[in-house]
Write a protein that holds these residues in place. Structure first.
Motif, PDB file in Angstrom:
ATOM      1  N   ALA A   1       5.839 -14.585 -18.027  1.00 12.14           N
ATOM      2  CA  ALA A   1       4.807 -13.640 -18.488  1.00 12.14           C
ATOM      3  C   ALA A   1       3.483 -13.925 -17.763  1.00 12.14           C
ATOM      4  N   GLN A   2       3.198 -15.206 -17.596  1.00 17.99           N
ATOM      5  CA  GLN A   2       1.973 -15.586 -16.882  1.00 17.99           C
ATOM      6  C   GLN A   2       2.046 -15.128 -15.414  1.00 17.99           C
ATOM      7  N   TRP A   3       3.211 -15.296 -14.845  1.00 15.59           N
ATOM      8  CA  TRP A   3       3.416 -14.881 -13.449  1.00 15.59           C
ATOM      9  C   TRP A   3       3.204 -13.362 -13.310  1.00 15.59           C
ATOM     10  N   SER A   4       3.815 -12.589 -14.205  1.00 16.36           N
ATOM     11  CA  SER A   4       3.643 -11.130 -14.160  1.00 16.36           C
ATOM     12  C   SER A   4       2.176 -10.748 -14.342  1.00 16.36           C
ATOM     13  N   ALA A   5       1.494 -11.468 -15.232  1.00 18.25           N
ATOM     14  CA  ALA A   5       0.076 -11.154 -15.474  1.00 18.25           C
ATOM     15  C   ALA A   5      -0.755 -11.381 -14.216  1.00 18.25           C
ATOM     16  N   MET A   6      -0.418 -12.437 -13.451  1.00 16.71           N
ATOM     17  CA  MET A   6      -1.151 -12.695 -12.195  1.00 16.71           C
ATOM     18  C   MET A   6      -0.998 -11.512 -11.233  1.00 16.71           C
ATOM     19  N   TRP A   7       0.220 -10.971 -11.174  1.00 13.80           N
ATOM     20  CA  TRP A   7       0.473  -9.844 -10.267  1.00 13.80           C
ATOM     21  C   TRP A   7      -0.182  -8.560 -10.775  1.00 13.80           C
ATOM     22  N   ASP A   8      -0.180  -8.374 -12.087  1.00 20.85           N
ATOM     23  CA  ASP A   8      -0.822  -7.174 -12.643  1.00 20.85           C
ATOM     24  C   ASP A   8      -2.325  -7.194 -12.348  1.00 20.85           C
ATOM     25  N   GLU A   9      -2.890  -8.389 -12.453  1.00 20.28           N
ATOM     26  CA  GLU A   9      -4.324  -8.534 -12.145  1.00 20.28           C
ATOM     27  C   GLU A   9      -4.592  -8.226 -10.669  1.00 20.28           C
ATOM     28  N   ALA A  10      -3.744  -8.751  -9.801  1.00 16.78           N
ATOM     29  CA  ALA A  10      -3.907  -8.482  -8.357  1.00 16.78           C
ATOM     30  C   ALA A  10      -3.790  -6.980  -8.096  1.00 16.78           C
ATOM     31  N   ARG A  11      -2.858  -6.339  -8.801  1.00 16.76           N
ATOM     32  CA  ARG A  11      -2.655  -4.898  -8.605  1.00 16.76           C
ATOM     33  C   ARG A  11      -3.901  -4.117  -9.019  1.00 16.76           C
ATOM     34  N   SER A  12      -4.461  -4.475 -10.175  1.00 20.19           N
ATOM     35  CA  SER A  12      -5.678  -3.776 -10.625  1.00 20.19           C
ATOM     36  C   SER A  12      -6.802  -3.958  -9.614  1.00 20.19           C
ATOM     37  N   ALA A  13      -6.959  -5.176  -9.114  1.00 21.77           N
ATOM     38  CA  ALA A  13      -8.040  -5.440  -8.143  1.00 21.77           C
ATOM     39  C   ALA A  13      -7.821  -4.616  -6.870  1.00 21.77           C
TER      40      ALA A  13
ATOM     41  N   ALA B   1       0.846  -1.194   0.000  1.00 18.34           N
ATOM     42  CA  ALA B   1       0.000   0.000   0.000  1.00 18.34           C
ATOM     43  C   ALA B   1       0.881   1.243   0.000  1.00 18.34           C
ATOM     44  N   THR B   2       0.514   2.227  -0.821  1.00 18.94           N
ATOM     45  CA  THR B   2       1.235   3.502  -0.830  1.00 18.94           C
ATOM     46  C   THR B   2       0.234   4.616  -0.529  1.00 18.94           C
ATOM     47  N   ALA B   3       0.766   5.835  -0.379  1.00 20.51           N
ATOM     48  CA  ALA B   3      -0.116   6.963  -0.043  1.00 20.51           C
ATOM     49  C   ALA B   3      -1.204   7.128  -1.106  1.00 20.51           C
ATOM     50  N   ASP B   4      -0.853   6.878  -2.388  1.00 20.34           N
ATOM     51  CA  ASP B   4      -1.849   7.090  -3.438  1.00 20.34           C
ATOM     52  C   ASP B   4      -2.347   5.782  -4.061  1.00 20.34           C
ATOM     53  N   GLY B   5      -2.245   4.672  -3.350  1.00 14.83           N
ATOM     54  CA  GLY B   5      -2.817   3.435  -3.875  1.00 14.83           C
ATOM     55  C   GLY B   5      -1.961   2.212  -3.640  1.00 14.83           C
ATOM     56  N   VAL B   6      -1.359   1.715  -4.727  1.00 12.03           N
ATOM     57  CA  VAL B   6      -0.626   0.447  -4.676  1.00 12.03           C
ATOM     58  C   VAL B   6       0.712   0.640  -5.384  1.00 12.03           C
ATOM     59  N   SER B   7       1.774   0.050  -4.836  1.00  9.45           N
ATOM     60  CA  SER B   7       3.094   0.190  -5.453  1.00  9.45           C
ATOM     61  C   SER B   7       3.137  -0.481  -6.821  1.00  9.45           C
ATOM     62  N   ASP B   8       4.145  -0.110  -7.612  1.00 11.14           N
ATOM     63  CA  ASP B   8       4.390  -0.783  -8.894  1.00 11.14           C
ATOM     64  C   ASP B   8       5.147  -2.082  -8.639  1.00 11.14           C
TER      65      ASP B   8
END
Ligand SMILES: O=C(O)CCC(=O)C(=O)O
Ligand SMILES: [Fe+2]
Length: 313
Positions: free
Chosen positions: A285-297, A85-92
């Motif tokens: 690539a699949q692993w990164s996609a799982m994390w990108d999805e979690a980040r969006s959620a 968690a960051t001040a403006d949302g979620v870290s990269d």
């Protein structure tokens, strides 16, 4: 006669596993991969007028020191390998094939299987730390770049994982001497089970009344060694008191597949399965996609608490 790994681990709550990774095959590519992430971060810092150069001709440790000295903001979350968690949302987050290759390397998983059993998942609680010399981090409170306070890893997850035997694997990415701020442990402290923790600005720490009587001892290791830790092991790290070196390390975790991770909003993956080998993840690539999805959620829902103590003052 030397005791086997599982016996030492059960007795002491931790065990050094020497030479399980290959510094050239597994470690150098991970450091290089983080340096490529730093390329992007440094370019952004230049564009924002926060630093004067990306310092891309410098070796990674010197580059980290140079940028940290000059940059008025802490950019360590941008290099980390989990979401925070960051001040403006979620870290990269930027993951990559070198990290996946290390996490799924055969000899490491063989050793992990000896503790966790035949169905092994990689826990999403994973960090890349770069501990700067103490004089640079004097005003910091961030355990990614300075010493880590005394804690148990079982305390930094939600209670849903209280019965999950999560194994912490501490991975030095360089030789870590006593002066470089090694991991330090209190041998045998795992036998007391989960202790009371309190949130502090520097992170969760064992409550004063529950602190072990013995002082933690620093564990010096070489690149290629790893340290296995029980989730109830009381540990910390020392200051990096070197003149100008950076302590680079990963801490990653493995657990039996299917049990709660303690961070239900982050994605684990199957690292080894003796019963269903086709479920093992090997595609970065699949692993990164799982994390990108979690980040969006998480951006949509807000970042939930990751432990049980945060509400306590
Ligand atoms: O590397 C550090 O300073 C702390 C690592 C840690 O807490 C862990 O491996 O669980
Ligand atoms: Fe820890």
């Amino acid at each position: 006669m030397s005791l086997d790994l599982a016996t030492r681990f059960a007795r002491d709550g931790f065990a050094v596993v020497p030479g399980v990774l290959d510094p050239v095959r597994h470690i150098a590519p991970v450091v290089e991969e983080r340096n490529r992430v730093l390329d992007r971060v440094a370019a952004r810092l230049v564009a924002e007028g926060l630093v004067s150069s990306t310092y891309d001709a410098l070796p990674f440790p010197e580059r980290l020191i140079k940028l940290s000295r000059e940059c008025p903001v802490d950019f360590s979350l941008d290099l980390d390998i989990t979401l925070t968690a960051t001040a403006d949302g979620v870290s990269d987050i930027t993951l990559g094939p070198a990290l996946l290759d290390l996490l799924t390397s055969e000899r490491l998983l063989d050793a992990v299987e000896g503790i966790v059993g035949p169905e092994v998942s990689s826990s999403p609680i994973q960090h890349f730390r770069w501990k700067l010399p103490r004089q640079i981090t004097e005003s910091s409170t961030n355990a990614l770049i300075m010493r880590t306070p005394l804690h148990q890893d079982a305390a930094v997850v939600l209670p849903e994982a209280d019965d999950t035997p999560i194994l912490t694997v501490w991975v030095p990415l360089c030789d870590v001497s006593q002066e470089l701020g090694p991991l330090c442990v209190v041998p045998g402290s795992h036998r007391r089970g989960l202790l009371t923790h309190r949130p502090r600005v520097t992170g969760l720490t064992v409550a004063e009344e529950d602190r072990p009587e013995r002082e933690p001892i620093g564990v010096a290791v070489r690149a290629g060694d790893v340290i296995f830790q029980s989730r109830h092991m009381v540990h910390a790290s020392l200051d990096n008191v070197s003149a100008g070196s950076v302590r680079l390390s990963l801490d990653v975790r493995y657990q039996p597949t299917g049990l709660p991770t303690g961070r239900p909003f982050l994605p684990p993956f199957v690292a080894r399965s003796r019963s269903q080998p086709h479920t093992e993840l090997r595609d970065a690539a699949q692993w990164s996609a799982m994390w990108d999805e979690a980040r969006s959620a998480l951006r949509a829902s807000g970042f939930p608490a990751g432990d049980r103590w945060s509400a306590v003052v």
